[in-house]
Each structure stands twice: as structure tokens, then as C-alpha cells.
Write a protein that holds these residues in place. Structure first.
Motif, short mmCIF file in Angstrom:
data_model
loop_
_atom_site.label_atom_id
_atom_site.label_comp_id
_atom_site.label_asym_id
_atom_site.label_seq_id
_atom_site.Cartn_x
_atom_site.Cartn_y
_atom_site.Cartn_z
N TYR A 54 -41.09 45.81 6.96
CA TYR A 54 -41.59 46.15 5.63
C TYR A 54 -40.58 45.55 4.66
O TYR A 54 -39.49 46.10 4.50
CB TYR A 54 -41.67 47.66 5.44
N GLY A 70 -41.74 58.43 12.83
CA GLY A 70 -41.01 57.29 12.29
C GLY A 70 -40.53 56.29 13.33
O GLY A 70 -39.78 55.38 13.01
N MET A 71 -40.97 56.43 14.57
CA MET A 71 -40.49 55.54 15.63
C MET A 71 -41.29 54.23 15.71
O MET A 71 -40.91 53.31 16.43
CB MET A 71 -40.49 56.25 16.99
N GLY A 72 -42.43 54.19 15.00
CA GLY A 72 -43.15 52.92 14.90
C GLY A 72 -44.57 52.90 15.45
O GLY A 72 -45.16 51.84 15.60
N LYS A 73 -45.13 54.06 15.70
CA LYS A 73 -46.47 54.11 16.31
C LYS A 73 -47.53 53.54 15.36
O LYS A 73 -48.33 52.69 15.75
CB LYS A 73 -46.82 55.56 16.70
N THR A 74 -47.52 54.03 14.12
CA THR A 74 -48.52 53.56 13.15
C THR A 74 -48.33 52.07 12.85
O THR A 74 -49.31 51.32 12.76
CB THR A 74 -48.45 54.39 11.85
N THR A 75 -47.09 51.66 12.73
CA THR A 75 -46.81 50.24 12.48
C THR A 75 -47.34 49.38 13.63
O THR A 75 -47.92 48.31 13.40
CB THR A 75 -45.30 50.01 12.28
#
Ligand code: ATP
Length: 229
Positions: free
Chosen positions: A14, A40-45
């Protein structure tokens, strides 16, 4: 044979802030994979990158044997990736029926079949999506993804914010979809449900995939270390 979805060491940022430092995962034909990790570990990203809503600057995303790194989101939707996004994102002013029909692509999934899976959507077909309950909106978001006749269904936070009884309904529906042979990638907070549902689990930690395996091999030690349970 290669996997239906093959994510290889993707790196995503980002702006100047890198969020993914090497996430790898695969979903085979008919396979159900759970993507896990604390907030916040990156699943959605990861999910947004698979659906091309974000770009990766390292690694590869392949779907059905093609590198989809340069494709637009609508193209990968047409190629067969159906997204149920976090927060559902139904079109509020449109009716339930309009939300479903707007997504329709030719295939086995029709309005009738979605209504059979979720009779509630049939009952409420003329109601504005914005006036549905959270559970009904999630059914609509799933129904809308199915109307695109996906080869892979991707659910980000499948049951977030829903009452326990509604969650059970959603899990029952997703399990029924899995039983039809549909490939599924799912994120959810409930470890118990994910372990019962998935063929394989992938755990993210600080933007990296750090563990993969069968639900039965996900020990308490791993859960404590990476999932905080
Ligand atoms: P959650 O379960 O809380 O949704 P997550 O595992 O889905 O978490 P992501 O939302 O993918 O995690 O976030 C991964 C990292 O990227 C986090 O450090 C987050 O702060 C950062 N991030 C996410 N969205 C943005 C954004 N729009 N701008 C900047 N950084 C972001």
C-alpha cells in the motif's frame, strides 16, 4: 496437474508500506482451502490481489493455467473467480432480485438455483438489499457470486458479525457448495468451523504464508503461535 488457483510468493504494498512479503497458496479443483491468520496479517490483501483489486509487485497469480497478473477485475470474474467481499457490498438501492440478475453469467447457476439454496432470497426478492438483515445480505452476496457461475468461490470473512444461528446457515450453505465440487477459498474467524470445513489450511503471519497443512495437522501449538487461540 496444476492447481486451479496458484498464488506464488506474491508481494503487495500500500504505497510505501509493504503488506505481503511472500504469500503462496494453491487451490485445486474441488478443494476447499481456509486462509487463516490474526488481524492485519494479510488475508484481505491476499484475496484482493487474487481478484485483481490490488496489484502485486513480486510473485505470480495464476488461474486455470493462465497468469492473471495483468488482468482487470471484471476479466478474472469472467474467467471464473467469484468474490464474496468483506462487508458484503450488496447494491443497497437495488432489489434482491436485481442484485442477483445484474451478476448473471450463463451456466448452471440461475436465479432458481440460488433461490433453492437460499429460500430467504426468494421470499425477499422484491425488497431493497439495504433493508436486509446481515445474514440475508451475506446470502445475497454469496448468491450474487454464484450467479457469475464461478469455478472458484472466494469468501472474505464468511460469517463476520452474524448471529450464531445465521452463521450455521451460512456454513451449511457453503458446505453444500463444496459438496457440489466447487473450489472454495475462505477466510473466517471461527477456527472450529474452518477446521471442520477445509481440506487444507494456509496460515499467514505478517504478510507471509508460514504454515500449510491439513486441518488435522493444525496443532494447538500452531494455533497458539499463529492464530492467538
Ligand atoms: P483483518 O482480519 O483485520 O481484516 P487481514 O489479515 O485481512 O486483517 P489485511 O487487511 O490484508 O489483513 O492487512 C494487511 C496489512 O496491510 C496490515 O498491516 C494493514 O494495516 C495493511 N493495510 C490494509 N489495508 C491498507 C490500506 N488501505 N492502506 C494501508 N495499509 C493497509
Amino acid at each position: 496437474m496444476s492447481a486451479l488457483l496458484d498464488v506464488e510468493a506474491i508481494e503487495v504494498s500500500y504505497g510505501a508500506a509493504q503488506a505481503l512479503f511472500g504469500v503462496s497458496l494453491a487451490v485445486g479443483e474441488g478443494e476447499a482451502v481456509a486462509l487463516m491468520g490474526r488481524n492485519g496479517m494479510g488475508k484481505t490483501t491476499t484475496i484482493r490481489t487474487i481478484c485483481r483489486l490490488m496489484r502485486h509487485h513480486g510473485g505470480h497469480v495464476r488461474f486455470a493455467g493462465q497468469d492473471i497478473g495483468a488482468q482487470a477485475p471484471f476479466r478474472v470474474a469472467r474467467m471464473g473467480i467469484g468474490l464474496v467481499p468483506e462487508g458484503r457490498r450488496c447494491f443497497g438501492p437495488l432489489t434482491v432480485r436485481e442484485n442477483l440478475v445484474a451478476a448473471a453469467r450463463p451456466g448452471e447457476w440461475t436465479l432458481d438455483r440460488v433461490h433453492k439454496l437460499f429460500p430467504r432470497l426468494h421470499e425477499r426478492h422484491g425488497q431493497a438489499a439495504a433493508t436486509l438483515s446481515g445474514g440475508e445480505q451475506q446470502m445475497l452476496a454469496i448468491g450474487r457470486a454464484l450467479m457469475t457461475n464461478p469455478r472458484l468461490l472466494v469468501l472474505d470473512e464468511a460469517t463476520e458479525g452474524l448471529a450464531p444461528v445465521v452463521r450455521q446457515e451460512i456454513w451449511a450453505a457453503i458446505s453444500a457448495l463444496k459438496a457440489t465440487g466447487l473450489s472454495i477459498l475462505v477466510v473466517d474467524k471461527s477456527l472450529k468451523e474452518l477446521k471442520g470445513f477445509a481440506d487444507r489450511c494456509v496460515v499467514l503471519e505478517k504478510g507471509e504464508s508460514v504454515w500449510q497443512g491439513a486441518p488435522g495437522d493444525l496443532t494447538d501449538e500452531i494455533a497458539t503461535r499463529y492464530l492467538g487461540v
